[in-house]
Design a protein around this motif. Sequence first.
Motif, mmCIF file in Angstrom:
data_model
loop_
_atom_site.group_PDB
_atom_site.id
_atom_site.type_symbol
_atom_site.label_atom_id
_atom_site.label_comp_id
_atom_site.label_asym_id
_atom_site.label_seq_id
_atom_site.Cartn_x
_atom_site.Cartn_y
_atom_site.Cartn_z
ATOM 1 N N THR A 1 0.853 -1.189 0.000
ATOM 2 C CA THR A 1 0.000 0.000 0.000
ATOM 3 C C THR A 1 0.886 1.235 0.000
ATOM 4 O O THR A 1 1.994 1.219 0.531
ATOM 5 C CB THR A 1 -0.923 0.038 1.230
ATOM 6 O OG1 THR A 1 -0.123 -0.006 2.410
ATOM 7 C CG2 THR A 1 -1.867 -1.152 1.237
ATOM 8 N N ALA A 2 0.375 2.280 -0.574
ATOM 9 C CA ALA A 2 1.135 3.525 -0.672
ATOM 10 C C ALA A 2 1.032 4.307 0.627
ATOM 11 O O ALA A 2 -0.029 4.410 1.216
ATOM 12 C CB ALA A 2 0.607 4.366 -1.826
ATOM 13 N N ARG A 3 2.166 4.819 1.099
ATOM 14 C CA ARG A 3 2.161 5.695 2.275
ATOM 15 C C ARG A 3 1.722 7.086 1.862
ATOM 16 O O ARG A 3 1.931 7.497 0.733
ATOM 17 C CB ARG A 3 3.560 5.754 2.889
ATOM 18 C CG ARG A 3 3.959 4.456 3.566
ATOM 19 C CD ARG A 3 5.274 4.611 4.267
ATOM 20 N NE ARG A 3 6.339 4.523 3.267
ATOM 21 C CZ ARG A 3 7.576 4.906 3.462
ATOM 22 N NH1 ARG A 3 7.945 5.421 4.601
ATOM 23 N NH2 ARG A 3 8.477 4.773 2.530
ATOM 24 N N LEU B 1 12.733 11.800 -0.758
ATOM 25 C CA LEU B 1 11.690 11.873 -1.765
ATOM 26 C C LEU B 1 10.545 10.949 -1.349
ATOM 27 O O LEU B 1 10.776 9.937 -0.686
ATOM 28 C CB LEU B 1 12.229 11.437 -3.123
ATOM 29 C CG LEU B 1 13.232 12.359 -3.790
ATOM 30 C CD1 LEU B 1 13.778 11.708 -5.050
ATOM 31 C CD2 LEU B 1 12.593 13.697 -4.114
ATOM 32 N N PRO B 2 9.331 11.271 -1.732
ATOM 33 C CA PRO B 2 8.219 10.370 -1.412
ATOM 34 C C PRO B 2 8.430 9.024 -2.089
ATOM 35 O O PRO B 2 9.027 8.956 -3.179
ATOM 36 C CB PRO B 2 7.004 11.075 -2.005
ATOM 37 C CG PRO B 2 7.413 12.461 -2.319
ATOM 38 C CD PRO B 2 8.902 12.451 -2.459
ATOM 39 N N PRO B 3 7.942 7.963 -1.475
ATOM 40 C CA PRO B 3 8.027 6.657 -2.149
ATOM 41 C C PRO B 3 7.349 6.731 -3.516
ATOM 42 O O PRO B 3 6.333 7.410 -3.679
ATOM 43 C CB PRO B 3 7.265 5.716 -1.210
ATOM 44 C CG PRO B 3 7.298 6.392 0.121
ATOM 45 C CD PRO B 3 7.300 7.866 -0.174
ATOM 46 N N SER B 4 7.910 6.038 -4.483
ATOM 47 C CA SER B 4 7.395 6.130 -5.850
ATOM 48 C C SER B 4 5.942 5.680 -5.945
ATOM 49 O O SER B 4 5.149 6.276 -6.674
ATOM 50 C CB SER B 4 8.270 5.325 -6.810
ATOM 51 O OG SER B 4 8.318 3.965 -6.425
ATOM 52 N N ALA C 1 1.233 6.324 -13.579
ATOM 53 C CA ALA C 1 1.884 5.036 -13.408
ATOM 54 C C ALA C 1 3.169 5.198 -12.593
ATOM 55 O O ALA C 1 3.867 6.211 -12.709
ATOM 56 C CB ALA C 1 2.209 4.413 -14.763
ATOM 57 N N ARG C 2 3.469 4.202 -11.792
ATOM 58 C CA ARG C 2 4.674 4.246 -10.966
ATOM 59 C C ARG C 2 5.925 4.354 -11.825
ATOM 60 O O ARG C 2 6.900 5.011 -11.440
ATOM 61 C CB ARG C 2 4.739 2.997 -10.085
ATOM 62 C CG ARG C 2 5.967 2.950 -9.219
ATOM 63 C CD ARG C 2 5.912 1.754 -8.268
ATOM 64 N NE ARG C 2 7.175 1.628 -7.577
ATOM 65 C CZ ARG C 2 8.051 0.668 -7.831
ATOM 66 N NH1 ARG C 2 7.793 -0.262 -8.729
ATOM 67 N NH2 ARG C 2 9.190 0.615 -7.172
ATOM 68 N N ALA C 3 5.916 3.749 -13.001
ATOM 69 C CA ALA C 3 7.088 3.792 -13.884
ATOM 70 C C ALA C 3 7.463 5.225 -14.240
ATOM 71 O O ALA C 3 8.655 5.547 -14.339
ATOM 72 C CB ALA C 3 6.821 2.983 -15.146
ATOM 73 N N ALA C 4 6.481 6.098 -14.416
ATOM 74 C CA ALA C 4 6.772 7.499 -14.741
ATOM 75 C C ALA C 4 7.500 8.175 -13.585
ATOM 76 O O ALA C 4 8.420 8.966 -13.795
ATOM 77 C CB ALA C 4 5.485 8.246 -15.069
ATOM 78 N N VAL C 5 7.116 7.855 -12.361
ATOM 79 C CA VAL C 5 7.772 8.438 -11.179
ATOM 80 C C VAL C 5 9.191 7.884 -11.044
ATOM 81 O O VAL C 5 10.126 8.638 -10.786
ATOM 82 C CB VAL C 5 6.947 8.177 -9.900
ATOM 83 C CG1 VAL C 5 7.684 8.671 -8.668
ATOM 84 C CG2 VAL C 5 5.573 8.835 -10.007
ATOM 85 N N VAL C 6 9.345 6.590 -11.243
ATOM 86 C CA VAL C 6 10.677 5.977 -11.171
ATOM 87 C C VAL C 6 11.591 6.582 -12.232
ATOM 88 O O VAL C 6 12.753 6.910 -11.953
ATOM 89 C CB VAL C 6 10.585 4.443 -11.324
ATOM 90 C CG1 VAL C 6 11.956 3.815 -11.488
ATOM 91 C CG2 VAL C 6 9.860 3.837 -10.125
ATOM 92 N N ASP C 7 11.068 6.783 -13.438
ATOM 93 C CA ASP C 7 11.869 7.414 -14.500
ATOM 94 C C ASP C 7 12.257 8.842 -14.129
ATOM 95 O O ASP C 7 13.370 9.287 -14.394
ATOM 96 C CB ASP C 7 11.110 7.412 -15.826
ATOM 97 C CG ASP C 7 10.984 6.027 -16.441
ATOM 98 O OD1 ASP C 7 11.711 5.108 -16.011
ATOM 99 O OD2 ASP C 7 10.145 5.869 -17.348
ATOM 100 N N ALA C 8 11.329 9.572 -13.513
ATOM 101 C CA ALA C 8 11.624 10.949 -13.080
ATOM 102 C C ALA C 8 12.699 10.942 -12.002
ATOM 103 O O ALA C 8 13.613 11.780 -12.023
ATOM 104 C CB ALA C 8 10.363 11.625 -12.568
ATOM 105 N N TYR C 9 12.619 10.010 -11.059
ATOM 106 C CA TYR C 9 13.640 9.909 -10.010
ATOM 107 C C TYR C 9 14.994 9.585 -10.625
ATOM 108 O O TYR C 9 16.018 10.134 -10.211
ATOM 109 C CB TYR C 9 13.256 8.848 -8.979
ATOM 110 C CG TYR C 9 12.188 9.272 -7.992
ATOM 111 C CD1 TYR C 9 11.608 10.538 -8.014
ATOM 112 C CD2 TYR C 9 11.760 8.394 -7.015
ATOM 113 C CE1 TYR C 9 10.646 10.907 -7.098
ATOM 114 C CE2 TYR C 9 10.799 8.764 -6.090
ATOM 115 C CZ TYR C 9 10.247 10.015 -6.132
ATOM 116 O OH TYR C 9 9.296 10.385 -5.219
#
Length: 74
Positions: free
Chosen positions: A4-6, A44-47, A57-65
């Motif tokens: 679950t997302a925090r 940074l916030p969890p992805s 999508a989580r992938a977009a956040v991971v790519d940004a990180y």
Amino acid sequence: MARTARPVDLDLRLPTGSGPLRHRIADALVAAIASGRLRPGDGLPPSRSLAAVLGVARAAVVDAYDQLQAAGFV
């Protein structure tokens, strides 16, 4: 067990535009750093959490990180 997302307490607004989503997320995070909302030593916030808040999508956040890391911001 399901993950679950925090909660994310960072007020992040994506710039409008037609650029790639990963760039818009990275730009919003750079703006948060420049304005002092994210300071040195802040995590940074969890992805998963950031993706849920932004509705992307989580992938977009991971790519940004990854982009921020390559540019030396994190």
